[in-house]
Design an enzyme around this catalytic site. Sequence first.
Site, PDB file in Angstrom:
ATOM      1  N   CYS A  82      -0.463   4.075   2.259  1.00 42.95           N
ATOM      2  CA  CYS A  82      -0.235   3.866   3.695  1.00 42.95           C
ATOM      3  C   CYS A  82       1.239   4.089   4.061  1.00 42.95           C
ATOM      4  O   CYS A  82       1.542   4.684   5.085  1.00 42.95           O
ATOM      5  CB  CYS A  82      -0.589   2.442   4.114  1.00 42.95           C
ATOM      6  N   ASP A  83       2.143   3.593   3.239  1.00 44.67           N
ATOM      7  CA  ASP A  83       3.555   3.518   3.644  1.00 44.67           C
ATOM      8  C   ASP A  83       4.495   4.430   2.863  1.00 44.67           C
ATOM      9  O   ASP A  83       5.665   4.565   3.234  1.00 44.67           O
ATOM     10  CB  ASP A  83       4.047   2.067   3.495  1.00 44.67           C
TER      11      ASP A  83
ATOM     12  N   CYS B   4       0.843  -1.211   0.000  1.00 46.06           N
ATOM     13  CA  CYS B   4       0.000   0.000   0.000  1.00 46.06           C
ATOM     14  C   CYS B   4       0.871   1.251   0.000  1.00 46.06           C
ATOM     15  O   CYS B   4       1.443   1.611   1.036  1.00 46.06           O
ATOM     16  CB  CYS B   4      -0.921  -0.006   1.228  1.00 46.06           C
TER      17      CYS B   4
END
Length: 319
Positions: free
Chosen positions: A139-140, A136
């Site tokens: 997200c990261d 992701c």
Amino acid sequence: MTTNKRYDLIIVGGGPAGLTAAIYAMRAALDTVLIEKGVHGGQIAMSDSVENYPGFETISGFELSQKLSDHAKSYGVEMIQKEVVAVEPGLEFHSVRLDDGNTLNAYAVILALGGYPRRLNIPGENTFYGKGVSYCATCDGFFFRNKTVLVVGGGDTALEESLYLAKIAKHVYLVHRRDAFRGSRILQQRVLAECKIEVLWNTVVTEIKADENGVNGVILEDTQTKEKRNLATEGVFIFVGFTPNNTLVPGGVDMNTQGYVVTDEKCETRIPGLFVVGDLRQKYARQIVIAAGDGCIAALAAAHYVEMKKASQECALPE
Ligand code: NAP
């Protein structure tokens, strides 16, 4: 919530397919409950930007998820945040068992369970998940500001996420096993025009390496010459497709060899009153708008099914 309560319709899954089904079910006056164990939106909640949902030239996946969820809530649909552990079809009604021991029953059930990112299954992938390996970018990606990252895949997801990462990282290697992308033409053009993205064609990652600080490199293999080489990178983002989440699909439902559920044009399975929608269903393309369309069709068909079921039960009542 009531143990053994009987609804008209239970929807399992709160992504675009499930939420759209909820909207249409409530408009059809079905007594409906939607069960989702996590956040609403499913996979799209993690998407940085959506540019092909009609009516929105560009919208973040999170915002679109919120809008779909708020729309469903505006009709007063009951929503439960619990994990479903089993779906048990019956002749009169179907049952959905929750992890808290409660069982909900309904004339019709719509499964909108989506799926998961596919794994490469190479050494280092599981070990270094969260230490440089990610599925992701939204997200990261933040952790890789001005660093070098590597993306694996050649579909829409890999192309979109590479473009997102190019806004954050210093350099993005995009590793694809063939010499042509699978993703849409418009994304291909953008990727090839982005100077921070370097495409490594005909290449696969065979191992992910790390030290005490996390991922520090990969071993690449040229698919034509079989030549291997090391490449330094601090992040590995894997976008190589999708595995349908079919673990709750009951026996007796047809699935294809890839594990997608086969339905008729109403999204109904072989089991009357059991519908499957969205990315779990076998179809030509997996898009948010198609998932929403599935949800609409299944809810309309479920409303008809519930009406017929209730009418047949009334006729069967003793004088
Ligand atoms: P996908 O379209 O199935 O693409 C997967 C990619 O990963 C392919 O390029 C494939 O290579 C590669 N791949 C698969 N297994 C691999 C392996 N073991 N090693 C190396 N490479 C591997 O998956 P996706 O990109 O996640 O997209 C899934 C669906 O969602 C698609 O229908 C897509 O159109 C849709 N989607 C749409 C949007 C959008 O419209 N905005 C955004 C994201 C996703 P090959 O090409 O050689 O098979």
